[in-house]
Structure formats: C-alpha cells, structure tokens
Scaffold this active site. Structure first.
Site, PDB file in Angstrom:
ATOM      1  N   ARG A  45       0.923  -1.166   0.190  1.00 50.02           N
ATOM      2  CA  ARG A  45      -0.040   0.003   0.041  1.00 50.02           C
ATOM      3  C   ARG A  45       0.774   1.255  -0.056  1.00 50.02           C
ATOM      4  O   ARG A  45       1.925   1.103   0.155  1.00 50.02           O
ATOM      5  CB  ARG A  45      -1.086   0.012   1.153  1.00 50.02           C
ATOM      6  N   GLY A  46       0.152   2.474  -0.192  1.00 50.59           N
ATOM      7  CA  GLY A  46       1.073   3.561  -0.092  1.00 50.59           C
ATOM      8  C   GLY A  46       1.210   3.860  -1.621  1.00 50.59           C
ATOM      9  O   GLY A  46       1.456   3.227  -2.414  1.00 50.59           O
ATOM     10  N   ALA A  47       0.835   5.356  -1.974  1.00 50.60           N
ATOM     11  CA  ALA A  47       0.826   5.499  -3.469  1.00 50.60           C
ATOM     12  C   ALA A  47       1.669   5.180  -4.542  1.00 50.60           C
ATOM     13  O   ALA A  47       1.456   4.203  -5.386  1.00 50.60           O
ATOM     14  CB  ALA A  47       0.379   6.981  -3.662  1.00 50.60           C
ATOM     15  N   ARG A  88      -7.726  -0.291  -6.434  1.00 46.85           N
ATOM     16  CA  ARG A  88      -7.694   0.928  -5.488  1.00 46.85           C
ATOM     17  C   ARG A  88      -7.865   2.245  -6.436  1.00 46.85           C
ATOM     18  O   ARG A  88      -7.270   2.517  -7.295  1.00 46.85           O
ATOM     19  CB  ARG A  88      -6.598   1.057  -4.521  1.00 46.85           C
ATOM     20  N   GLN A 196      -1.488   2.317   9.935  1.00 45.85           N
ATOM     21  CA  GLN A 196      -0.391   2.256   9.174  1.00 45.85           C
ATOM     22  C   GLN A 196       0.666   3.010   9.899  1.00 45.85           C
ATOM     23  O   GLN A 196       1.806   2.785   9.898  1.00 45.85           O
ATOM     24  CB  GLN A 196      -0.482   3.051   7.880  1.00 45.85           C
ATOM     25  N   ASP A 237      -1.811  10.780  -2.062  1.00 39.34           N
ATOM     26  CA  ASP A 237      -2.357   9.682  -2.731  1.00 39.34           C
ATOM     27  C   ASP A 237      -2.828  10.286  -3.978  1.00 39.34           C
ATOM     28  O   ASP A 237      -2.753   9.846  -5.320  1.00 39.34           O
ATOM     29  CB  ASP A 237      -3.565   8.901  -2.234  1.00 39.34           C
ATOM     30  N   ASN A 247      -5.262  12.534   0.905  1.00 41.31           N
ATOM     31  CA  ASN A 247      -4.255  11.611   1.687  1.00 41.31           C
ATOM     32  C   ASN A 247      -5.176  10.944   2.753  1.00 41.31           C
ATOM     33  O   ASN A 247      -6.422  11.105   2.821  1.00 41.31           O
ATOM     34  CB  ASN A 247      -2.919  12.452   2.413  1.00 41.31           C
ATOM     35  N   LYS A 248      -4.405   9.845   3.363  1.00 37.81           N
ATOM     36  CA  LYS A 248      -4.989   9.189   4.283  1.00 37.81           C
ATOM     37  C   LYS A 248      -6.092   9.824   5.237  1.00 37.81           C
ATOM     38  O   LYS A 248      -5.720  11.060   5.642  1.00 37.81           O
ATOM     39  CB  LYS A 248      -4.070   8.500   5.392  1.00 37.81           C
TER      40      LYS A 248
HETATM   41  O1  MRU Z   1      -4.518   3.312   2.447  1.00 37.59           O
HETATM   42  P1  MRU Z   1      -2.855   3.513   2.048  1.00 37.59           P
HETATM   43  O2  MRU Z   1      -2.077   2.695   3.331  1.00 37.59           O
HETATM   44  O3  MRU Z   1      -2.435   2.970   0.896  1.00 37.59           O
HETATM   45  O4  MRU Z   1      -2.730   4.950   2.323  1.00 37.59           O
HETATM   46  C1  MRU Z   1      -1.348   5.629   2.153  1.00 37.59           C
HETATM   47  C2  MRU Z   1      -1.496   6.874   2.173  1.00 37.59           C
HETATM   48  O5  MRU Z   1      -2.230   7.650   2.596  1.00 37.59           O
HETATM   49  C3  MRU Z   1       0.124   7.506   2.300  1.00 37.59           C
HETATM   50  O6  MRU Z   1       0.034   8.641   3.143  1.00 37.59           O
HETATM   51  C4  MRU Z   1       0.167   7.983   0.763  1.00 37.59           C
HETATM   52  O7  MRU Z   1       0.015   6.982  -0.181  1.00 37.59           O
HETATM   53  C5  MRU Z   1       1.473   8.797   0.582  1.00 37.59           C
HETATM   54  S1  MRU Z   1       2.760   7.419   0.518  1.00 37.59           S
HETATM   55  C6  MRU Z   1       3.995   7.830   0.194  1.00 37.59           C
END
Ligand code: MRU
Length: 345
Positions: A45-47, A88, A196, A237, A247-248
């Site tokens: 996970r993470g963009a 996603r 996370q 994201d 973002n999250k």
């Molecule tokens: O749902 P996730 O864990 O994929 O969400 C991740 C985030 O929101 C991160 O902050 C974002 O992707 C930046 S990662 C470098």
C-alpha cells in the site's frame, strides 16, 4: 534493509504489510491476479508502492499471454491493465504506472510480442529504480525545511514501505534530515482504522534509529496546543491541479489543527502523484473500504453487530491549508496552480 517490492526471477516479491510489525514475511506473486489481490488487501500500500507493484503486475500478466499475434496480445493486455486498475481508486500512481506500461506496448506495436514482453519487464524494473531515486532527490529538497531540534508530526505511512524503497516521501524528508545530522524527533499518528502509523511508520523509524513517539490520532491537537510540534509532513495519494491533496483519512483534520496553531503543513509527493487532469480536490475519487476495518481490531470485534459504519480511506486537504509541496523538482509554495503548472513544463 528490507525491500518493499521487487521483480525477482519472474515473480513480484513483496514484504507483507498486513503482517508487520509482528512478522517480517514476504509474499511472492507469479501471476497478475495475485498482484491485484495484494494491492487490494493492502499487503502492499502507499501510492508510489501501489504504482510500482501494478507496473510489475502488468509485466507479469503480459508474460503469461500465449500468442505471437499482436492484436490478440493487445486484447488480453488491455484486460490485464483494466483488472489491475480496478484494485484501488484514489492513489493516482496506480493509473499513472499502468498508462506508462500501456504506452510502452503502444510504442512497440510493430515489434514481435516476445520483444514487447521483455521491454515491459524492463520498464517495470525501471519505474521501481526511478521511484527510489526520486524519493532521494525529494528528501534532499525537503530537508532544507527542517531545522535542527524540530519535532515533526506525520500521519499514516509515507516511508520506505509506501514507495519502491530506501527513503519514502514524507519519511524520506525526515530520513535525509536525520542523515545530515539534524537532531529531530517524530510524532507518529497511529492512523485509524488500518493503523499504518502504529504498525508501519513506528516500525520503520524504530528500525532506522530515528526518535519516534507513537500517539493516537486524537492526541495531535493536544500536543500542538502544548507547543510540542514544529512541523507536519505528510504524503499524498492524489494532488489536483490546484494543489488540493487527497491523503489518508484524518489528514484534513490535521491540516486544520496545524493552521489553528500556526504550524507549517507540508506535503511530500512525486510528480506521479499529481493529477493535472483533475482541477480541484472535489473530483478525486475517495475509496470506501470494508466496514470490518472499523468494527474490528486485529480480527476481534470491538463494535456491536448491526451498527452502521462509514470507512472512507482518504480525505482531501484544501490547498489553502498547505504551506508547501515538496517534489523531486523542488519545493512549490502557493499559488499551487502556477507552481504545479511549472513542474510539468
Ligand atoms: O491506504 P494506504 O495505506 O495505501 O494510504 C497511504 C497513504 O495515505 C499515504 O500517506 C500516501 O500514499 C503517501 S505514501 C508515500
């Protein structure tokens, strides 16, 4: 050093982020459906990490298409791309990486199918390597904003685990500042509901030897009020053309708290996270995830059966709450619309 994602011996190898921090185990995917599943259930996970993994999934899927005829190959190839794109919806890096893989196929449509399969594999590996170097560059720019002695609050995980590896975006900035000898301390939000922050950011920073204190999300205002936070740095994201940033979930509230307490609020993200086709944040699709992530903790129910639940995985921080955006092409400040336009020139 652990590896977030790599393409090895014709397989996609991922550190299983659903098992961290208790177990450091790896998942190996040898077909694109398993790669898609790993993205969906957030083993990765993470963009940026989602984008890199999807590119590898496309390469893996292409390899499995049995035909020498380009038209037949292309029909299957597009289906694989669509399948991975359906995992996603919010992180634009996913679509960015798939489009890049598609354009490689388009450019080579006159070449033999086996040749195209090889080029796709090479492109996926290149996207991974580029992401690592982009994060290092971004960290170098961003660390200029960090002063010796700063305490920095971060949300979710925007570190090695959220990218192709080695640095990360928001944590990359922190990591480079630390490498340069700046004495810094990090407050990590636990980041409900998927945790996370507690599971991944805390793990990464403890491993790196960077001082970190874990807090629950609702403690951020308390510590800001006490003057304990100097800066907030988060990842992204998807960033719209005007700088509005998805973002999250919880990032938007943090931005308001930062404004109230006059704390600089920074976003660190590569250009692959900027979606210039989307004019403002209202158009960013927000993923709604399984209610179980809210009603259960570690598989154990914590809320009554039958309760109505919402679980949006992201929120949008308006550009007016953002002090600066850190990218691999430098730091941009308001008005972000102009700054973002300049980045793509
Ligand atoms: O749902 P996730 O864990 O994929 O969400 C991740 C985030 O929101 C991160 O902050 C974002 O992707 C930046 S990662 C470098």
């Amino acid at each position: 050093m652990f590896k977030t994602v790599e393409y090895k011996d014709g397989k996609v190898r991922l550190i299983d982020q659903t098992r961290l921090p208790l177990e450091e185990v790896y998942v190996e995917c040898d077909n694109y459906q398993d790669v898609a599943r790993a993205i969906k259930i957030m083993q990765v996970r993470g963009a940026p990490a989602i984008g890199v993994t999807a590119a590898m999934g496309v390469a893996l899927g292409a390899k499995g298409i049995i035909t020498k005829d380009f038209a037949e190959f292309y029909k299957e190839f597009v289906k694989i791309c669509d399948y991975l794109a359906g995992t996603r919806p919010t992180a634009v890096n996913l679509f960015w990486a798939i489009e890049r893989m598609k354009s490689v196929t388009d450019r080579n449509r006159n070449k033999p199918v086996d040749y195209i399969k090889d080029v796709l594999e090479k492109e996926a590996v290149k996207i991974r390597e580029e992401d690592i170097s982009i994060n290092r560059t971004m960290g170098n720019y961003g660390q200029e904003l960090i002063e010796n002695g700063d305490t920095i609050l971060t949300h979710c995980n925007a570190g090695v685990l959220a990218t192709a590896g080695e640095y990360g975006t928001a944590l990359g900035v922190i990591k480079v500042a630390h490498e340069k000898g700046k004495k810094i301390k990090v407050y990590a939000d636990e980041t409900r509901p998927f945790l996370q922050g507690a599971r991944l950011t805390a793990w990464e920073l403890v491993k790196e030897g960077i001082p970190v204190r874990l807090i629950t999300d609702n403690m951020a205002g308390y510590f800001m009020g006490k003057g304990e936070i100097d800066k907030v740095i988060v990842g992204a994201d998807r960033i719209a053309a005007n700088g509005d940033t998805a973002n999250k979930i919880g990032t938007y509230s943090l931005s308001i708290l930062s404004k109230e307490h006059n704390i600089p609020f920074y976003v660190a993200a590569p250009l692959s996270t900027i979606d210039i086709k989307i004019l403002d944040g209202s158009k960013i699709p927000i993923e709604e995830r399984n209610p179980q992530e809210v009603t259960h903790l570690s598989g154990k129910r914590i809320a009554p059966e039958g309760v109505e639940v919402s679980n949006p995985a992201f929120d949008v921080t308006p550009n007016k709450n953002i002090t600066a955006i850190i990218t691999e092409k430098g730091i941009i400040k308001p008005p972000f619309k102009d700054g973002i336009k300049g980045l793509f020139k």
